[in-house]
Design an enzyme around this catalytic site. Structure first.
Site, PDB file in Angstrom:
ATOM      1  N   MET A 119      57.667  65.276  -2.092  1.00 16.31           N
ATOM      2  CA  MET A 119      58.166  64.599  -0.896  1.00 16.31           C
ATOM      3  C   MET A 119      58.644  65.545   0.205  1.00 16.31           C
ATOM      4  SD  MET A 119      61.835  64.792  -0.768  1.00 16.31           S
ATOM      5  CE  MET A 119      62.357  63.248  -0.044  1.00 16.31           C
ATOM      6  N   TYR A 120      58.831  66.832  -0.081  1.00 16.19           N
ATOM      7  CA  TYR A 120      59.271  67.763   0.951  1.00 16.19           C
ATOM      8  C   TYR A 120      58.186  67.910   2.003  1.00 16.19           C
ATOM      9  CZ  TYR A 120      62.842  69.293  -2.442  1.00 16.19           C
ATOM     10  OH  TYR A 120      63.883  69.356  -3.356  1.00 16.19           O
ATOM     11  N   SER A 121      58.529  67.571   3.223  1.00 21.40           N
ATOM     12  CA  SER A 121      57.558  67.568   4.328  1.00 21.40           C
ATOM     13  C   SER A 121      56.320  66.754   3.962  1.00 21.40           C
ATOM     14  CB  SER A 121      57.150  68.991   4.723  1.00 21.40           C
ATOM     15  OG  SER A 121      58.223  69.693   5.294  1.00 21.40           O
ATOM     16  N   THR A 122      56.515  65.752   3.127  1.00 24.84           N
ATOM     17  CA  THR A 122      55.450  64.845   2.666  1.00 24.84           C
ATOM     18  C   THR A 122      54.227  65.624   2.191  1.00 24.84           C
ATOM     19  OG1 THR A 122      56.213  63.424   4.493  1.00 24.84           O
ATOM     20  CG2 THR A 122      54.394  62.606   3.158  1.00 24.84           C
ATOM     21  N   GLY A 123      54.461  66.574   1.313  1.00 24.63           N
ATOM     22  CA  GLY A 123      53.379  67.336   0.700  1.00 24.63           C
ATOM     23  C   GLY A 123      53.104  68.686   1.317  1.00 24.63           C
TER      24      GLY A 123
END
Length: 326
Positions: free
Chosen positions: A58-62
């Site tokens: 989920m960090y920076s959506t991938g």
């Protein structure tokens, strides 16, 4: 750099883990560093001997996984680094784009491996507890992922001790791969984990890899109660504002500042040294937005705090509500 077994496993990790939430896309959070700004941090971490890197889908959506994967391929060899990632948080708007169902986990591990550019991750962690999915379904799926060679080990993150104990019991009953790590919220101004989770981890031989070991920068001593920080992140970090900023939290930081001045080191080094003195802690997860943050973390490994200094830091602490499980 110092290295330690990850819990009771045979794998050795650096006593500092580089967390990569800070690296990815500024479009996700305005304090996140884009890829070209991020790459020097991976290079410096490796130069310092750090071999442990923690990210999440989920960090920076991938994008954080993509940045992490490219940097480690360019600056290191795969068998020399320990890569950890996580699954559970939303990755899309669909009803199955989140959680710990078999459907989502199997989809998520393949997507993470593609983004990281690797055949396996060393540590695959559930990113909180899923109240809508039976834990048996989650654990059996994680076991299948380990047996398939897509993950070497599995870990968990912030939850109640009874939930973690239940998961460990079920894994033992079925002979499934069991959690070997707990990534929990633990630092000098938030110590509620010492009540039940830490003793459980000691008893079960679980490696503790705390997130927010510096209380999202609160321990630096530069967070006035009114201004709530000077950096872009500290000013916009509503979570930190709700977690810390009690009068007693400032009292702890004052003790840290006093000892830091005596030893001629930074507050962050004292706070990290305090955490590293806890035998159950394998490797705090450090988020670095300047290269000096990495150097300071490495320097903290050499600090030896006396029992009197530790007692002085801990004395002002008062109980907090449970924070970080969601």
């Amino acid at each position: 750099m110092q290295y330690v077994r990850l819990g009771t496993t045979g794998v050795k990790v650096s006593r500092i883990c580089l967390g990569t939430m800070t690296y990815g896309s500024s479009a996700w959070r305005d304090w996140v560093l884009d890829e070209e700004q991020s790459r020097p941090f991976f290079r410096r971490a490796l130069e310092l001997g750090i071999n442990f890197f923690d990210t999440a889908d989920m960090y920076s959506t991938g994008i954080s996984e993509e940045v992490t994967g490219r940097a480690l391929r360019d600056f290191a060899t795969r068998d020399q680094v320990i890569i950890a990632t996580k699954v559970c948080q939303p990755m899309g708007s669909g009803p199955n784009d989140r959680g710990l169902s078999r459907k989502h986990i199997l989809q998520a591990i393949d997507a993470s491996l593609r983004r990281l550019g690797t055949d396996y991750v060393d540590l695959y962690q559930i990113h909180r507890w899923d109240y809508e999915t039976p834990i048996e379904e989650t654990l059996e799926t994680l076991n299948d992922i380990v047996r398939a060679g897509k993950a070497r080990y599995i870990g968990a993150s912030s939850m109640f001790a009874w939930q973690f104990a239940k998961a460990l019991r079920i894994s033992r009953q079925h002979g499934w791969a069991r959690f070997v790590t707990m990534q929990n919220h633990y630092n000098v101004v938030y110590r509620e984990e010492e009540r039940e989770m830490i003793p459980l981890c000691v008893d079960e031989g679980i490696g503790v890899i705390p997130w927010s070991p510096l209380a999202r920068g609160f321990v630096t001593g530069n967070r006035p109660a009114v201004q709530q920080g000077r950096t872009t992140r500290s000013k916009s970090d509503d979570r930190a504002h709700s977690f810390y900023y009690r009068d007693e939290d400032f009292s702890v930081v004052q003790r840290i500042s006093r000892i830091a001045k005596q030893l001629d080191v930074k507050n962050t080094q004292i706070a990290l040294a305090w955490l590293l003195h806890k035998p159950v802690v394998s490797a705090p997860i450090i988020g670095a937005s300047t290269l000096s943050h990495l150097d300071d973390a490495a320097a903290a490994l050499q600090l030896q705090l006396s029992s009197e200094q530790i007692a002085s830091i801990e004395e002002p602490y008062v109980p907090h509500p449970i924070l970080g499980h969601s």
